[in-house]
Design a protein around this motif. Structure first.
Motif: not given
Length: 322
Positions: A7-16, A35-39, A272-277, A294-299
């Motif tokens: 999946l291709k992530p979506v990114f959101h601007k945040k004040i923090w 602030g957010e990666c909607w993965a 749902l699978v997310s590779v954090i390192s 940084g990869d995210h996928l659905i099996m």
């Protein structure tokens, strides 16, 4: 169709927000404070799009509607989970989320129970996690007087920890923390306190939701009793952070992979699978797919089993709903 859905992530601007989603994960993020990666998302505020294979270009919500077999032919109206990575370059607002009943009635979407795996935390980082009010009267009085130092419970935090945040829990990520968040697919947040910050674009303080917060906060605070369990298989380590019935909406796991392992989900389930390192590969029906940080996928449910190889740290989840 028996292949993973990358999946291709979506990114959101945040004040923090900040820039660590770029520097730590290598994402090509927009300018500004991100602030957010909607993965992994089927929510209308950020649809994840498939990058590979037969369904390339389609969104998770498209597939939920038109190819229910990928998800075990579920009964739910919407894709139930949302996976994010959050970069708290500054502290988030102190907030609370509603349960399903309140959210459906007032917001026309799911409630929001969530959880955090702490990817990174600067020294002396802390969460707001719960509160000290014993009664609703005491809660209302402390909110009205702005007695945040006595109301809010602060918890020191370090990388590798896990926190379960049921709806009704007062909470906030604070400066210097990065998490992978697994949650119900909802974007409803009630801000209780926001440090009197002003939005650059409007010059005004952000909206607070005091009544909704008071309506939905659990009083007195209840800490979830988790049963975190780990097992070692060869050089690999598998941890179950939470699952039903403690968490009715999702199960969350950590897979620390050092050597090849074949995995499977229950019949009719998807993962749902997310590779954090790390780096490695996943093999499905004899075909290899590269895996990297940084990869995210659905099996999907149409995949019976898969093999992972490499040096990988993965957070995985499954829906608790049919």
């Amino acid at each position: 169709m028996s292949e993973p859905l990358f999946l291709k992530p979506v990114f959101h601007k945040k004040i923090w927000g900040g820039r660590r989603l770029e520097t730590k994960f290598g994402y090509d993020i927009p300018d500004g404070d991100i602030g957010e990666c909607w993965a992994i998302s089927g929510h209308p505020h950020g649809h994840s799009e498939v990058k590979n294979g037969e369904f390339a270009g389609q969104t998770v919500e498209d597939l939920w509607s038109s190819h229910a077999e990928l998800f075990g032919n579920p009964k739910g109206r919407v894709f139930p989970l949302l996976t994010k990575i959050l970069d708290a370059n500054a502290s988030l607002s102190v907030q609370v989320h509603p349960d399903n009943d309140y959210a459906w009635k007032h917001e026309h979407e799911l409630g929001k129970t969530e959880c955090w795996y702490i990817i990174d935390a600067e020294p002396d980082s802390y969460l707001v996690y719960g509160h000290h009010a014993k009664t609703r009267e005491e809660l209302d009085k402390m909110i009205e007087s702005g007695d945040w130092d006595h109301l809010l419970r602060k918890v020191p935090v370090k990388p590798g920890e896990f926190y379960y945040v049921p709806s009704g829990t007062v909470h906030a990520l604070n400066k210097g923390i990065m998490v992978l968040e697994t949650q119900q697919s909802s974007d409803t947040t009630y801000r209780l306190y926001d440090y009197d910050r002003v939005e650059k674009s409007t010059g005004k303080k952000r909206e607070l939701h005091i009544k909704q917060s008071e309506d939905t906060i659990t009083v007195p605070n209840k800490d979830p009793k988790l049963d975190i369990q780990s097992k070692t298989e060869g050089k690999n380590k598998f941890t179950t952070f939470v699952k039903p019935p403690i968490s009715p909406y999702f199960s969350v796991y950590r897979w620390e992979i050092k050597e090849p392992v074949t995995l499977k989900h229950d019949i009719g389930k998807y993962t749902l699978v997310s590779v954090i390192s790390g780096n490695g590969k996943v093999t499905v029906d004899g075909k290899d797919y590269d895996l990297k940080k940084g990869d995210h996928l659905i099996m999907p449910a149409t995949v019976d089993s898969w093999t992972i190889d490499g040096d990988l740290d993965i957070i995985a989840s499954e829906s608790g709903e049919e």
